[in-house]
Design a protein around this motif. Sequence first.
Motif, PDB file in Angstrom:
ATOM      1  N   TRP A 295     -37.727 -36.064   2.408  1.00  0.00           N
ATOM      2  CA  TRP A 295     -39.002 -35.567   2.930  1.00  0.00           C
ATOM      3  C   TRP A 295     -38.765 -34.181   3.511  1.00  0.00           C
ATOM      4  O   TRP A 295     -37.900 -34.003   4.384  1.00  0.00           O
ATOM      5  CB  TRP A 295     -39.564 -36.500   3.996  1.00  0.00           C
ATOM      6  N   VAL A 296     -39.535 -33.194   3.039  1.00  0.00           N
ATOM      7  CA  VAL A 296     -39.326 -31.811   3.481  1.00  0.00           C
ATOM      8  C   VAL A 296     -40.661 -31.151   3.825  1.00  0.00           C
ATOM      9  O   VAL A 296     -41.716 -31.511   3.305  1.00  0.00           O
ATOM     10  CB  VAL A 296     -38.618 -30.963   2.398  1.00  0.00           C
ATOM     11  N   ASP A 297     -40.570 -30.187   4.718  1.00  0.00           N
ATOM     12  CA  ASP A 297     -41.653 -29.231   4.960  1.00  0.00           C
ATOM     13  C   ASP A 297     -41.058 -27.879   4.582  1.00  0.00           C
ATOM     14  O   ASP A 297     -39.992 -27.506   5.079  1.00  0.00           O
ATOM     15  CB  ASP A 297     -42.069 -29.261   6.437  1.00  0.00           C
ATOM     16  N   TYR A 298     -41.725 -27.136   3.705  1.00  0.00           N
ATOM     17  CA  TYR A 298     -41.118 -25.922   3.183  1.00  0.00           C
ATOM     18  C   TYR A 298     -41.040 -24.777   4.195  1.00  0.00           C
ATOM     19  O   TYR A 298     -40.394 -23.770   3.925  1.00  0.00           O
ATOM     20  CB  TYR A 298     -41.822 -25.486   1.893  1.00  0.00           C
ATOM     21  N   GLN A 299     -41.647 -24.934   5.360  1.00  0.00           N
ATOM     22  CA  GLN A 299     -41.458 -23.970   6.439  1.00  0.00           C
ATOM     23  C   GLN A 299     -40.325 -24.374   7.384  1.00  0.00           C
ATOM     24  O   GLN A 299     -39.963 -23.629   8.286  1.00  0.00           O
ATOM     25  CB  GLN A 299     -42.730 -23.819   7.263  1.00  0.00           C
ATOM     26  N   CYS A 300     -39.777 -25.551   7.177  1.00  0.00           N
ATOM     27  CA  CYS A 300     -38.785 -26.101   8.098  1.00  0.00           C
ATOM     28  C   CYS A 300     -37.410 -25.474   7.855  1.00  0.00           C
ATOM     29  O   CYS A 300     -36.854 -25.584   6.764  1.00  0.00           O
ATOM     30  CB  CYS A 300     -38.722 -27.615   7.916  1.00  0.00           C
ATOM     31  N   SER A 301     -36.855 -24.853   8.884  1.00  0.00           N
ATOM     32  CA  SER A 301     -35.553 -24.209   8.750  1.00  0.00           C
ATOM     33  C   SER A 301     -34.448 -25.224   8.485  1.00  0.00           C
ATOM     34  O   SER A 301     -33.490 -24.938   7.746  1.00  0.00           O
ATOM     35  CB  SER A 301     -35.228 -23.405  10.009  1.00  0.00           C
ATOM     36  N   HIS A 302     -34.544 -26.425   9.072  1.00  0.00           N
ATOM     37  CA  HIS A 302     -33.539 -27.461   8.845  1.00  0.00           C
ATOM     38  C   HIS A 302     -33.598 -27.962   7.398  1.00  0.00           C
ATOM     39  O   HIS A 302     -32.566 -28.299   6.803  1.00  0.00           O
ATOM     40  CB  HIS A 302     -33.741 -28.619   9.818  1.00  0.00           C
ATOM     41  N   CYS A 303     -34.807 -28.001   6.834  1.00  0.00           N
ATOM     42  CA  CYS A 303     -34.949 -28.387   5.429  1.00  0.00           C
ATOM     43  C   CYS A 303     -34.320 -27.338   4.526  1.00  0.00           C
ATOM     44  O   CYS A 303     -33.663 -27.675   3.532  1.00  0.00           O
ATOM     45  CB  CYS A 303     -36.422 -28.556   5.074  1.00  0.00           C
ATOM     46  N   ARG A 304     -34.502 -26.075   4.884  1.00  0.00           N
ATOM     47  CA  ARG A 304     -33.871 -24.996   4.119  1.00  0.00           C
ATOM     48  C   ARG A 304     -32.355 -25.105   4.214  1.00  0.00           C
ATOM     49  O   ARG A 304     -31.643 -24.921   3.222  1.00  0.00           O
ATOM     50  CB  ARG A 304     -34.339 -23.641   4.634  1.00  0.00           C
ATOM     51  N   ASP A 305     -31.856 -25.440   5.403  1.00  0.00           N
ATOM     52  CA  ASP A 305     -30.409 -25.638   5.564  1.00  0.00           C
ATOM     53  C   ASP A 305     -29.900 -26.745   4.642  1.00  0.00           C
ATOM     54  O   ASP A 305     -28.845 -26.604   4.006  1.00  0.00           O
ATOM     55  CB  ASP A 305     -30.082 -25.996   7.018  1.00  0.00           C
ATOM     56  N   PHE A 306     -30.650 -27.842   4.598  1.00  0.00           N
ATOM     57  CA  PHE A 306     -30.222 -28.966   3.761  1.00  0.00           C
ATOM     58  C   PHE A 306     -30.233 -28.564   2.290  1.00  0.00           C
ATOM     59  O   PHE A 306     -29.310 -28.902   1.534  1.00  0.00           O
ATOM     60  CB  PHE A 306     -31.117 -30.179   3.981  1.00  0.00           C
ATOM     61  N   GLU A 307     -31.248 -27.842   1.876  1.00  0.00           N
ATOM     62  CA  GLU A 307     -31.325 -27.382   0.487  1.00  0.00           C
ATOM     63  C   GLU A 307     -30.167 -26.455   0.150  1.00  0.00           C
ATOM     64  O   GLU A 307     -29.521 -26.610  -0.892  1.00  0.00           O
ATOM     65  CB  GLU A 307     -32.653 -26.668   0.248  1.00  0.00           C
ATOM     66  N   GLU A 308     -29.894 -25.493   1.029  1.00  0.00           N
ATOM     67  CA  GLU A 308     -28.832 -24.535   0.747  1.00  0.00           C
ATOM     68  C   GLU A 308     -27.467 -25.213   0.669  1.00  0.00           C
ATOM     69  O   GLU A 308     -26.606 -24.805  -0.110  1.00  0.00           O
ATOM     70  CB  GLU A 308     -28.824 -23.453   1.824  1.00  0.00           C
ATOM     71  N   SER A 309     -27.275 -26.259   1.473  1.00  0.00           N
ATOM     72  CA  SER A 309     -25.978 -26.947   1.511  1.00  0.00           C
ATOM     73  C   SER A 309     -25.848 -28.041   0.464  1.00  0.00           C
ATOM     74  O   SER A 309     -24.744 -28.297  -0.030  1.00  0.00           O
ATOM     75  CB  SER A 309     -25.752 -27.547   2.908  1.00  0.00           C
ATOM     76  N   ASN A 310     -26.962 -28.682   0.136  1.00  0.00           N
ATOM     77  CA  ASN A 310     -26.870 -29.899  -0.680  1.00  0.00           C
ATOM     78  C   ASN A 310     -27.757 -29.913  -1.920  1.00  0.00           C
ATOM     79  O   ASN A 310     -27.699 -30.871  -2.690  1.00  0.00           O
ATOM     80  CB  ASN A 310     -27.222 -31.112   0.192  1.00  0.00           C
ATOM     81  N   GLY A 311     -28.549 -28.867  -2.122  1.00  0.00           N
ATOM     82  CA  GLY A 311     -29.434 -28.840  -3.283  1.00  0.00           C
ATOM     83  C   GLY A 311     -28.683 -28.925  -4.600  1.00  0.00           C
ATOM     84  O   GLY A 311     -29.050 -29.683  -5.504  1.00  0.00           O
ATOM     85  N   ASP A 312     -27.609 -28.155  -4.732  1.00  0.00           N
ATOM     86  CA  ASP A 312     -26.822 -28.193  -5.971  1.00  0.00           C
ATOM     87  C   ASP A 312     -26.188 -29.562  -6.183  1.00  0.00           C
ATOM     88  O   ASP A 312     -26.075 -30.040  -7.323  1.00  0.00           O
ATOM     89  CB  ASP A 312     -25.729 -27.121  -5.938  1.00  0.00           C
TER      90      ASP A 312
END
Length: 235
Positions: free
Chosen positions: A72-89
């Motif tokens: 579950w993400v909110d695209y303005q959420c900085s923590h969500c961006r952190d998770f994507e940058e670290s674990n998206g790949d």
Amino acid sequence: MSKFKRSLAGLAGAAALLLALSACTVNSVDNSSDKTDKGSSSSSDSDEVKVPSIAKDGGLEVGTGLNEIDVWVDYQCSHCRDFEESNGDYLTTLVETDNATVRIHPLYFLDRGAVDGSSFRAGNALACVADQSPDVMLEYSAKLFAADKWSDQIFVELADDLDVSGVDSCIEDLTFGPWLTESMKDAMEGDSLPATTEIERVQSTPTVVVNGAVYKGDPKSNSAFVSFFEANQKN
């Protein structure tokens, strides 16, 4: 006022209460870099709920792997961006190697339930692209987080970068807005919350669930999430 707009107005109060418990609160957002193009103010007045072709349990599902991962993400959420940058790949690799089925649940806590907010429009854009080209959904999600600014035109350009065309009207008309509203309501109220019995409802973003287990580690850490996945994966 349409039923869609009335339902959003009702959600605004509940969303404001939920924000106080969210890992991403309004106060944590850098308001100096507003990603919303205020000129994009199109909204949908249709009462019909159109559902994306790959929607399941309030999320957008890709992959056929045995392990189920809900994010579950909110695209303005900085923590969500952190998770994507670290674990998206890593999530993409799990899908491509048939080790996991991934569902992205786009929410819009940080819009305070607004029909024309940044996260709402980003979530709709994701649904538009996923509906037409499921294979690039995770890559498009990553592009949303990486973009310096947002507008409907930018959402279309990001889709074009992935060779996805014909989503202009879907993005501009908020075609999947009613679906987003229903999905967020279900997540907030815990109505048929998929994947887990550990939590009654989604109270923060990112909320990540692997085969029913809720990830409580650092969203910036890939090693922590990999260890968590391996400890909870199905054999």
